[in-house]
Design a protein around this motif. Structure first.
Motif, short mmCIF file in Angstrom:
data_model
loop_
_atom_site.label_atom_id
_atom_site.label_comp_id
_atom_site.label_asym_id
_atom_site.label_seq_id
_atom_site.Cartn_x
_atom_site.Cartn_y
_atom_site.Cartn_z
N GLN A 197 0.82 -1.21 0.00
CA GLN A 197 0.00 0.00 0.00
C GLN A 197 0.86 1.27 0.00
OE1 GLN A 197 -3.28 0.40 -0.31
NE2 GLN A 197 -3.68 -1.79 -0.47
N LEU A 218 -12.09 -1.20 -6.07
CA LEU A 218 -10.80 -1.01 -6.74
C LEU A 218 -10.08 -2.30 -7.09
CD1 LEU A 218 -9.20 2.01 -4.85
CD2 LEU A 218 -10.56 2.00 -6.94
N TYR A 219 -10.22 -3.32 -6.26
CA TYR A 219 -9.44 -4.54 -6.47
C TYR A 219 -10.35 -5.70 -6.87
CZ TYR A 219 -6.35 -1.82 -3.34
OH TYR A 219 -5.60 -0.84 -2.73
N GLU A 237 2.28 3.20 8.87
CA GLU A 237 1.01 3.55 9.51
C GLU A 237 0.99 3.23 11.00
OE1 GLU A 237 -1.37 0.11 7.42
OE2 GLU A 237 -2.10 0.45 9.45
N LEU A 248 -1.58 7.62 8.31
CA LEU A 248 -0.97 7.05 7.10
C LEU A 248 0.05 8.02 6.52
CD1 LEU A 248 -4.40 6.03 5.59
CD2 LEU A 248 -2.58 4.38 6.09
N GLN A 302 -6.44 5.94 12.12
CA GLN A 302 -5.28 5.38 11.39
C GLN A 302 -4.48 6.54 10.81
OE1 GLN A 302 -6.16 3.41 7.65
NE2 GLN A 302 -4.64 1.83 8.05
N GLN A 329 -8.31 11.02 4.71
CA GLN A 329 -8.12 10.38 3.40
C GLN A 329 -9.16 9.29 3.15
OE1 GLN A 329 -6.44 7.04 2.88
NE2 GLN A 329 -6.01 7.22 0.69
N GLN A 330 -9.65 8.66 4.23
CA GLN A 330 -10.58 7.53 4.06
C GLN A 330 -11.39 7.29 5.32
OE1 GLN A 330 -8.80 3.65 5.45
NE2 GLN A 330 -7.13 4.40 4.13
N THR A 363 0.08 6.26 -2.83
CA THR A 363 -1.24 6.91 -2.89
C THR A 363 -1.31 8.08 -1.91
OG1 THR A 363 -2.22 4.78 -3.37
CG2 THR A 363 -3.69 6.45 -2.49
N ILE A 364 -0.69 7.89 -0.75
CA ILE A 364 -0.74 8.95 0.27
C ILE A 364 0.11 10.15 -0.16
CG2 ILE A 364 -0.23 9.51 2.71
CD1 ILE A 364 -2.65 7.61 2.28
N GLY A 369 -18.11 10.78 -2.97
CA GLY A 369 -16.91 11.60 -2.72
C GLY A 369 -16.01 11.13 -1.59
N LYS A 373 -15.77 8.11 -6.49
CA LYS A 373 -16.79 8.53 -7.47
C LYS A 373 -18.07 7.72 -7.34
CE LYS A 373 -13.94 10.81 -10.91
NZ LYS A 373 -13.93 12.18 -10.47
N1 CMX Z 1 -10.99 10.80 -0.94
C1 CMX Z 1 -11.90 11.40 -1.75
N2 CMX Z 1 -11.68 11.66 -3.07
C2 CMX Z 1 -10.49 11.26 -3.57
C3 CMX Z 1 -9.51 10.63 -2.79
C4 CMX Z 1 -9.78 10.41 -1.41
N3 CMX Z 1 -8.90 9.82 -0.62
N4 CMX Z 1 -8.44 10.34 -3.57
C5 CMX Z 1 -8.74 10.80 -4.81
N5 CMX Z 1 -9.97 11.35 -4.81
C6 CMX Z 1 -10.67 11.94 -5.95
C7 CMX Z 1 -9.82 13.02 -6.60
O1 CMX Z 1 -10.03 14.27 -5.99
C8 CMX Z 1 -10.30 12.99 -8.04
O2 CMX Z 1 -11.52 13.68 -8.15
P1 CMX Z 1 -11.80 14.61 -9.45
O3 CMX Z 1 -11.68 13.67 -10.64
O4 CMX Z 1 -13.17 15.13 -9.21
O5 CMX Z 1 -10.72 15.63 -9.43
C9 CMX Z 1 -10.57 11.51 -8.25
O6 CMX Z 1 -10.81 10.93 -6.96
C10 CMX Z 1 -9.35 10.88 -8.90
O7 CMX Z 1 -9.54 9.57 -9.06
P2 CMX Z 1 -8.49 8.67 -9.89
O8 CMX Z 1 -7.87 9.50 -10.98
O9 CMX Z 1 -9.20 7.42 -10.23
O10 CMX Z 1 -7.34 8.25 -8.94
P3 CMX Z 1 -6.27 8.84 -7.93
O11 CMX Z 1 -4.92 8.64 -8.52
O12 CMX Z 1 -6.57 10.19 -7.38
O13 CMX Z 1 -6.43 7.80 -6.75
C11 CMX Z 1 -7.77 6.21 -5.60
C12 CMX Z 1 -7.66 7.64 -6.09
C13 CMX Z 1 -9.02 6.10 -4.74
C14 CMX Z 1 -7.87 5.25 -6.78
C15 CMX Z 1 -6.48 5.89 -4.76
O14 CMX Z 1 -6.43 6.78 -3.67
C16 CMX Z 1 -6.45 4.48 -4.23
O15 CMX Z 1 -6.09 3.55 -4.94
N6 CMX Z 1 -6.83 4.28 -2.94
C17 CMX Z 1 -6.88 2.96 -2.34
C18 CMX Z 1 -5.60 2.55 -1.68
C19 CMX Z 1 -5.19 3.46 -0.56
O16 CMX Z 1 -5.80 4.49 -0.27
N7 CMX Z 1 -4.08 3.04 0.10
C20 CMX Z 1 -3.52 3.77 1.23
C21 CMX Z 1 -4.14 3.34 2.52
C22 CMX Z 1 -3.81 1.91 2.89
C23 CMX Z 1 -4.60 1.38 4.07
O17 CMX Z 1 -5.62 1.95 4.46
O18 CMX Z 1 -4.17 0.34 4.63
#
Ligand code: CMX
Length: 150
Positions: free
Chosen positions: A44, A113-114, A48, A66, A64, A89-90, A74-75, A136, A132
């Motif tokens: 990831q 996502l996966y 953390e 991160l 959490q 972030q989440q 991603t972070i 949001g 999306k």
């Molecule tokens: N919360 C809300 N919105 C988010 C976001 C978040 N954390 N991250 C991105 N976005 C929004 C962006 O603002 C953007 O919106 P607009 O298109 O309106 O500008 C859109 O999502 C972009 O999406 P994307 O181009 O598909 O992808 P990104 O490169 O921004 O990545 C995401 C987004 C969700 C695919 C990526 O954060 C991800 O893979 N997350 C899952 C893994 C993760 O977060 N790992 C770290 C934590 C590990 C753990 O918890 O153990």
């Protein structure tokens, strides 16, 4: 649990932070949380810490923290998009059966996502719903490891 319930409780809220030690100091020394667990998750791209408070009953939510392990994380991307400042972030919902809940969410049109859950904190199984398709919010779904304190 009600049959129609998908989720057990809020498992944790994840904050993106630029530096893990600084964030631990802030949240523990100022806000009075304590570190329950700390680890590095290479897949990831995060370093953390899970923070708890009170008696940590089975359905107490945790925080959490991160921090990015590298610039490709991603972070790191999240921090860059948010001017280098930390923030929420989440949000993570706990489930008993991540495969069943993932299938239900997919049937209902949620973008996960996966293809299959990955490994998260403490050996848990995790999946994410794209912001999306959740209004949001980056939503994590987490099935704790067998025998975990949760
Ligand atoms: N919360 C809300 N919105 C988010 C976001 C978040 N954390 N991250 C991105 N976005 C929004 C962006 O603002 C953007 O919106 P607009 O298109 O309106 O500008 C859109 O999502 C972009 O999406 P994307 O181009 O598909 O992808 P990104 O490169 O921004 O990545 C995401 C987004 C969700 C695919 C990526 O954060 C991800 O893979 N997350 C899952 C893994 C993760 O977060 N790992 C770290 C934590 C590990 C753990 O918890 O153990």
């Amino acid at each position: 649990m009600n049959n129609s319930d998908l989720f057990v409780c809020i498992d944790h809220v994840g904050y993106a932070v630029p530096n893990l030690d600084d964030a631990i100091k802030l949240h523990c020394e100022v806000f009075g949380w304590r570190v329950l667990h700390r680890e590095t998750n290479e897949e990831q791209g995060v370093e953390e810490a899970m923070l708890g408070t009170g008696d940590q009953h089975s359905e107490n939510a945790q925080i959490q923290l991160l921090a990015p392990l590298n610039p490709a994380s991603t972070i790191a991307k999240w921090l860059e998009r948010n001017g280098g400042r930390g923030g929420v972030q989440q949000v993570a919902y706990r489930v008993h059966d991540i495969d069943a809940v993932s299938a239900t969410l997919r049937e209902r049109g949620v973008t996960l996502l996966y293809d299959e859950p990955k490994i998260g904190t403490g050996g848990s199984r995790i999946q994410f719903a794209h912001p999306k398709s959740t209004g949001g919010i980056l939503l994590e779904i987490v099935e704790p490891a067998q025998g975990a304190a949760h």
